[in-house]
Design an enzyme around this catalytic site. Structure first.
Site: not given
Ligand code: UT7
Length: 318
Positions: A115, A245, A275
């Site tokens: 990225c 980005h 993205n």
């Molecule tokens: O471009 C390269 C660099 N990439 C990035 O910069 C991405 C950086 N990361 C992010 O943007 C975020 O971490 C995400 C958008 C990917 C995820 O958001 P988050 O607030 O960090 O969520 P998380 O991964 O901590 O997950 C929180 C909860 C989890 O459930 P539990 O374990 O708390 O019960 C996940 O299972 O959200 C759940 N979850 C979802 N729920 C519904 C993860 N994906 C989904 C989904 N729909 N698609």
């Protein structure tokens, strides 16, 4: 001194646009449109056709950038293509683009910084131009990230889209940091200790520890912005535009807040493009230049963070 100045920019998005709702329904993903929009800002993304390659998208973006610059391909002596999704393992996808553009001189190669690819490619091209090894460069970011997605992994499969963007750089005698035009500063970083936090697995599909990537992105981007302000002596209020980005609206908002930039001064495409990896910055830039928001002489800060980890920025006067 010689500086790299922006002569033009162009973009390409594949025709198919898919909303969160449609994708969730199509692929049977255990998620909701509201969740993905709230956590990332993404509403829809474009996907390339099955037979549409990274080189096809890159070629279209390059043609659009050349037309905007008013240059023919004969003027170009360097092509750098940032991509994580090359057409083939070898040769470089840049070589295919060079052939597609009927360019029979100069040289072309790929850069892989995921990225951060566009910021890396821009930096490398800037160095070639400032040392006199190239005079006109096409810098392209193009990715068909859809081919790396695992539709069973809801934590990654809704985050990415496909596309390409390009800029044409030219050499010009200019002043130092007070230059009226051109790239003023680039800063690159990487830290390979975090290799495993965002990578492809044995099947070639994306695996990400999202929350860890998010945490590092906020910290690293904040540090590199501080570094840029210190090195250039610029103040946050000198920056006219943030063209970041596009990985997560919340990461973008964090950098905007640090620079005390009002929302209207931040170019965001994440809602419509998701993205697009190396393509996200040149896609956003082309949009804001072509709709008249970014004007000649304005100061732009580009920043990016990606797998590796890699991160960096460029400060340039459009
Ligand atoms: O471009 C390269 C660099 N990439 C990035 O910069 C991405 C950086 N990361 C992010 O943007 C975020 O971490 C995400 C958008 C990917 C995820 O958001 P988050 O607030 O960090 O969520 P998380 O991964 O901590 O997950 C929180 C909860 C989890 O459930 P539990 O374990 O708390 O019960 C996940 O299972 O959200 C759940 N979850 C979802 N729920 C519904 C993860 N994906 C989904 C989904 N729909 N698609």
């Amino acid at each position: 001194m010689i500086r790299s100045i922006f002569l033009g920019c162009g973009a390409y998005l594949p025709a198919t646009c898919v909303t969160n709702e449609a994708l969730i329904a199509q692929k049977g993903i255990d998620s909701t449109s509201a969740w993905i929009e709230r956590r990332t800002g993404i509403k829809e993304r474009h996907f390339a056709a099955p037979d549409e390659k990274t080189s096809d998208m890159a070629t279209q973006a390059a043609k659009n950038a050349l037309a905007h610059a008013g240059l023919s391909i004969d003027a170009i002596d360097l092509i750098i293509l940032a991509t994580t999704t090359p057409d083939d393992v070898m040769p470089s996808t840049a070589a295919r683009v060079q052939a597609n553009l009927n360019m029979t001189r100069g040289f072309a190669f790929d850069i892989q910084a995921v990225c951060s690819g566009f910021v890396y490619a821009l930096t490398v091209a800037d160095n070639f131009i400032r040392t006199g090894q190239a005079h006109h460069a096409l810098v392209i970011g193009a990715d068909k990230f859809s081919k790396l997605l695992d539709w069973e992994d809801r934590s990654t499969c809704l985050l990415f889209g496909d596309g390409a963007g390009a800029v044409v750089l030219g050499a010009k005698e200019e002043k130092g940091i007070t230059a009226d035009q051109g790239i003023l500063l680039t800063a690159l970083h990487s830290d390979g200790r975090h290799y495993d936090l965002l990578k492809t697995d044995e099947r070639g599909l994306v695996r990400m520890n999202g929350s860890e990537v998010f945490r590092h992105a906020v910290t690293n981007l904040s540090e590199v912005v501080d570094e840029a302000l210190e090195v250039t002596g610029l103040k946050p209020e000198d920056i006219d535009w943030l063209v970041p980005h596009q990985a997560n609206q919340r990461i973008i908002d964090g950098t905007g807040k640090k620079l005390a930039l009002p929302k209207e001064r931040i170019v965001t495409t994440i809602a419509r493009h998701a993205n697009t990896s190396a393509a996200s910055i040149p896609l956003a830039l082309a949009e804001a230049v072509h709709d008249g928001r970014i004007q000649r002489g304005q100061l732009i800060l580009f920043d990016a963070m990606g797998a590796g980890f890699t991160w960096g920025l460029a400060v340039a006067r459009w």
